[in-house]
Motif scaffolding. Structure first.
Motif, PDB file in Angstrom:
ATOM      1  N   ALA A  39      34.388  45.301  58.397  1.00 25.71           N
ATOM      2  CA  ALA A  39      34.457  45.252  56.936  1.00 25.71           C
ATOM      3  C   ALA A  39      35.366  44.112  56.444  1.00 25.71           C
ATOM      4  CB  ALA A  39      34.912  46.600  56.395  1.00 25.71           C
ATOM      5  N   PRO A  40      36.605  43.985  56.933  1.00 23.34           N
ATOM      6  CA  PRO A  40      37.429  42.869  56.453  1.00 23.34           C
ATOM      7  C   PRO A  40      36.815  41.513  56.750  1.00 23.34           C
ATOM      8  CG  PRO A  40      38.803  44.465  57.565  1.00 23.34           C
ATOM      9  CD  PRO A  40      37.390  44.879  57.793  1.00 23.34           C
ATOM     10  N   ILE A  42      46.141  46.981  51.387  1.00 21.77           N
ATOM     11  CA  ILE A  42      45.927  48.424  51.170  1.00 21.77           C
ATOM     12  C   ILE A  42      44.783  48.909  52.066  1.00 21.77           C
ATOM     13  CG2 ILE A  42      45.319  50.190  49.478  1.00 21.77           C
ATOM     14  CD1 ILE A  42      46.475  48.428  47.340  1.00 21.77           C
ATOM     15  N   TRP A  43      43.732  48.096  52.127  1.00 20.66           N
ATOM     16  CA  TRP A  43      42.598  48.451  52.996  1.00 20.66           C
ATOM     17  C   TRP A  43      43.083  48.673  54.425  1.00 20.66           C
ATOM     18  CZ3 TRP A  43      37.354  49.328  52.423  1.00 20.66           C
ATOM     19  CH2 TRP A  43      36.603  49.335  53.600  1.00 20.66           C
ATOM     20  N   ASN A  44      43.938  47.767  54.899  1.00 22.41           N
ATOM     21  CA  ASN A  44      44.427  47.885  56.274  1.00 22.41           C
ATOM     22  C   ASN A  44      45.294  49.113  56.478  1.00 22.41           C
ATOM     23  OD1 ASN A  44      43.662  45.786  58.227  1.00 22.41           O
ATOM     24  ND2 ASN A  44      44.138  44.496  56.474  1.00 22.41           N
ATOM     25  N   ILE A  76      42.127  56.024  50.440  1.00 18.54           N
ATOM     26  CA  ILE A  76      42.831  54.734  50.398  1.00 18.54           C
ATOM     27  C   ILE A  76      41.820  53.601  50.508  1.00 18.54           C
ATOM     28  CG2 ILE A  76      44.599  53.302  51.487  1.00 18.54           C
ATOM     29  CD1 ILE A  76      45.840  55.803  52.614  1.00 18.54           C
ATOM     30  N   LEU A  77      40.894  53.740  51.468  1.00 14.64           N
ATOM     31  CA  LEU A  77      39.899  52.685  51.663  1.00 14.64           C
ATOM     32  C   LEU A  77      39.088  52.479  50.389  1.00 14.64           C
ATOM     33  CD1 LEU A  77      38.397  53.181  55.232  1.00 14.64           C
ATOM     34  CD2 LEU A  77      40.156  51.633  54.466  1.00 14.64           C
ATOM     35  N   LEU A 112      43.820  40.126  45.581  1.00 13.91           N
ATOM     36  CA  LEU A 112      42.928  40.359  46.712  1.00 13.91           C
ATOM     37  C   LEU A 112      43.702  40.527  48.002  1.00 13.91           C
ATOM     38  CD1 LEU A 112      39.911  38.126  45.879  1.00 13.91           C
ATOM     39  CD2 LEU A 112      39.829  40.513  46.553  1.00 13.91           C
ATOM     40  N   ALA A 113      44.751  39.711  48.168  1.00 17.74           N
ATOM     41  CA  ALA A 113      45.567  39.842  49.381  1.00 17.74           C
ATOM     42  C   ALA A 113      46.199  41.227  49.419  1.00 17.74           C
ATOM     43  CB  ALA A 113      46.633  38.755  49.417  1.00 17.74           C
ATOM     44  N   MET A 114      46.632  41.685  48.238  1.00 16.00           N
ATOM     45  CA  MET A 114      47.229  43.022  48.150  1.00 16.00           C
ATOM     46  C   MET A 114      46.189  44.084  48.507  1.00 16.00           C
ATOM     47  SD  MET A 114      50.193  44.186  46.899  1.00 16.00           S
ATOM     48  CE  MET A 114      50.713  43.507  45.332  1.00 16.00           C
TER      49      MET A 114
END
Lengths: 483, 225
Positions: free
Chosen positions: A90-91, A121-123, A153-154, A115-117
């Motif tokens: 996904a990333p 959060i995704w990670n 969270i995802l 987006l970096a943030m």
């Protein structure tokens, strides 16, 4: 932050004065979010392949690490597959999508900071999910095993990523669309739709009984055969023409392939005699068979674009990654079509064959395409020289060998296992004995994939190191110039 | 974009989403019935440890695969068998044998627990299980004045060293209850079960489990091989 305000103002006014932005500037605007996406992809690839190696050993030596509940096969296997899909695939998909939207739309990335943030959060979500599964909190569904708190969270992270990606698409200055753009745009909406619907119907407010089986199969086939496939094929259709400087063979073939995947891709993974009313598996088989159409279209388009220039595939390792990905796509999807035939379904369902099919799709197809794309994009967004061909080639060789060994071992092992399972005169422990040589071979493949993961991480971090080194040198130079 | 959703989510939900237990003519009872509380707790252990990664829980009909010939069930499984199961863990791998009817094959909790503690113990001579052992579901205790009532009973030669006993933790006990609750044999109007003896299959049925006597396998069978 200036780039983000510019982007937003042009959304508001609708037609900002056309401003020519250099490719270099576009790449630079993507730097931070893409770095987070790609480096985390490298980490989760390594994580997942290490778990894969442990799992592969456990299959022939079941008591390996059996004492620790966190490392039991039943938890590590879902942790392996889910961390691969949500941590690596996904990333990588998001990063490549954002970059392609910027480059093809000739626009800067909107809100790179946000987006970096969101990527971070995704990670965190993936980390929580993987640890959750290993702690015994897995949800119990294939490809959707993250516990509900991780899925939440995802999903929150995805809302941000998706919105900024769509806005970046919206502010494009190039109105004409290239096929890759609508492939990737559709994939963005597709993931939001299937991920929310499946989580809602399975984890948060579960449907009753076997309907869960249907929803799970629907999600799995949309995730693998539609979402990942659409992203991967979209990237293939961009990079092959780009790398050999020729146009895409046929716009219409890419159109038919897209609609074929979209209509027929989401129906697989239901066993012909699943405990369901028989119209459901029947429908599933018929639509899965129709996947032949998009498979042929992708094959023709890739072949047509490449024909006459096959030697570039050997000389350019990035192109080799992409073309190997296309080749694995055909293998994986053909395996899927084959297993929809009734007599083959009888033999192949419930065996390593299905695991092999997922492997060809995830590692052979998606990871290969993603590696190629990242090797092309990463140096440009970091702003350093390209990665040395030699180190890419080393990664390529180890990776391809690993994919083929592991893939063949599981595919052939699954066929043998299926033939034995369906013959009641072969006792069950003989069935297992029959698979052991293949499982041993698959461990070699797994080991190679771990090494490939390491090489990828090394190559990517050497880029970052070069960047820091270069900046340091410049600073020193400036200091020396000053009297 | 949502075609497959209509077919694989909405359609099944409309047809099966409000399925309810029905009176069974043969047994005179409602079928299916919810599992007992302990078995439901055991399902959580089954989920947490990912047993579904290796074991399926679905029996295919006779003539399609060899599920019934292997003694994994007396009839195919149908939607009603899973009505009360959530999450539904029917599995898609048969690295281990199917468990849809493990409660019929092995109703003895001690045997199931010994199998979980060390799968090799319950195997017939000369056979090897490919299942990992689950020592963390058990506790090795120093023997007190008497043997604990729920300590595992091992066949001769496999008992732990003198002065010790192996006691299942709560997780293991409820997991065994769940496994015992897995049986989908109630005959349905549309699906009479194939009973052993009336069927030629039973003669050739030598599931790895009980090589000696196929016809009585459900009583003497050691668990899942």
């Amino acid at each position: 932050m200036s780039s983000s305000t510019q982007g937003l103002s042009s959304v508001a006014t609708g037609s900002a004065p056309a401003e020519v932005i250099s490719s270099k500037e576009i790449d630079a605007s993507c730097r931070w979010p893409l770095l987070v996406f790609f480096s985390s992809a490298a980490f989760w690839f390594l994580f997942s392949t290490v778990l894969g190696l442990i799992n592969s050993i456990k299959l022939h030596s079941p008591n390996f690490l059996a004492h620790c509940p966190w490392l039991t096969y039943g938890r590590l296997r879902p942790a392996q597959t889910d961390s691969f899909v949500y941590g690596f695939a996904a990333p990588a998909a998001f990063g490549v999508t954002l970059w392609l939207f910027c480059r093809l739309g000739r626009t800067r990335l909107i809100a790179p900071g946000f987006l970096a943030m969101a990527a971070k959060i995704w990670n965190i979500g993936v980390l929580v999910g993987a640890v959750g599964i290993m702690a015994g909190d897995g949800a119990g569904f294939e490809w959707l095993n993250f516990p509900r708190y991780a899925s939440l969270i995802l999903f929150i992270a995805y809302v941000f990523i998706g919105i900024w990606a769509v806005l970046t698409f919206k502010v494009r200055q190039q109105d004409q669309l290239f096929p890759s753009q609508w492939y990737l745009l559709a994939a963005l909406f597709w993931f939001a739709w299937i991920y929310s619907a499946a989580n809602l119907l399975l984890v948060f407010s579960p449907v009753r009984g076997v309907v869960q089986l249907c929803v799970n199969a629907w999600y799995a086939s949309n995730l693998l055969n539609v979402w990942l496939s659409v992203v991967g094929v979209g990237v293939i259709f961009y990079f092959i023409p780009k790398l050999i400087s020729r146009p895409l063979h046929s716009y219409y073939l890419s159109l038919v392939a897209f609609w074929g995947i979209a209509l027929f891709g989401g129906w697989s993974f239901i066993n012909t005699n699943a405990p369901l009313p028989s119209w459901i598996p029947a429908l599933s088989s018929v639509f899965t068979l129709m996947m032949i159409l998009p498979i042929v279209c992708v094959a023709l388009n890739v072949h047509g674009t490449l024909s006459g220039d096959f030697k570039s595939v050997r000389t350019n390792p990035i192109l080799s990654f992409i073309v190997f990905g296309a080749f694995s796509f055909l293998i994986a999807q053909s395996m899927n079509v084959l297993s929809a035939f009734r007599p083959l379904n009888e033999k192949l369902f419930f065996t390593y064959f299905t695991a092999g099919q997922a492997h060809w799709l995830l590692q052979g197809f998606f990871a290969s395409v993603a590696f190629g794309a990242i090797y092309y994009i990463a140096p440009r967004v970091i702003g350093v020289d390209l990665v040395q061909q030699k180190s890419i080639r080393r990664h390529l060789l180890v990776f391809v060998a690993g994919v083929i060994i592991y893939g063949l071992a599981l595919t052939l092992g699954g066929i043998v296992q299926g033939a034995n399972l369906n013959n009641a005169s072969v006792p069950f422990d003989e069935v297992i004995k029959g698979t052991l040589p293949f499982l041993h071979a698959s461990t070699i493949g797994s080991l190679l994939l771990v090494i490939a993961g390491l090489l990828f991480a090394v190559n990517l971090s050497s880029l970052c190191f070069n960047c820091v080194w270069g900046m340091g040198k410049q600073l020193v130079k400036k200091g020396e110039e000053r009297p | 974009m949502s075609l497959s959703w209509l077919g694989l989510v909405l359609g099944p939900q409309l047809q099966l989403g409000s399925q309810a237990p029905e009176m069974n003519d043969k047994t005179g009872q409602l079928y299916p019935q919810a599992r007992a509380g302990t078995a439901q707790q055991g399902r959580e252990v089954y989920r947490a440890n990912g047993c579904f990664s290796c074991h399926s829980q679905q029996v295919r009909p006779q003539g399609f695969g060899a599920d019934i010939e292997r003694g994994w069930g007396v009839r195919r499984t149908v939607a009603a068998d899973y009505l009360f199961d959530s999450p539904l863990m029917v599995g898609s791998q048969r690295i281990g044998p199917d468990l849809a009817n493990i409660g019929l094959r092995q109703p003895d909790a001690n045997q199931l627990l010994v199998h979980l503690y060390n799968p090799q113990i319950t195997m017939a001579t000369g056979q090897k299980s490919n299942m990992p052992s689950y020592p963390y579901l058990f506790e090795k205790r120093k023997l007190g004045r008497t043997i604990s009532p729920d300590a595992l009973k091992f066949p001769s030669g496999f008992a732990p060293e003198a002065g010790y006993e192996i006691v299942p933790r709560v997780e293991a006990r409820v997991l065994a209850e769940y496994l015992r609750s897995l049986h989908a044999e109630v005959p349905l109007i549309e699906l009479p079960s194939i009973t052993p003896g009336t069927n030629a299959v039973a003669e050739t049925n030598a599931p790895a489990a009980a090589p000696t006597n196929a016809a009585q396998s459900s009583a003497t069978n050691s668990p899942a091989k």
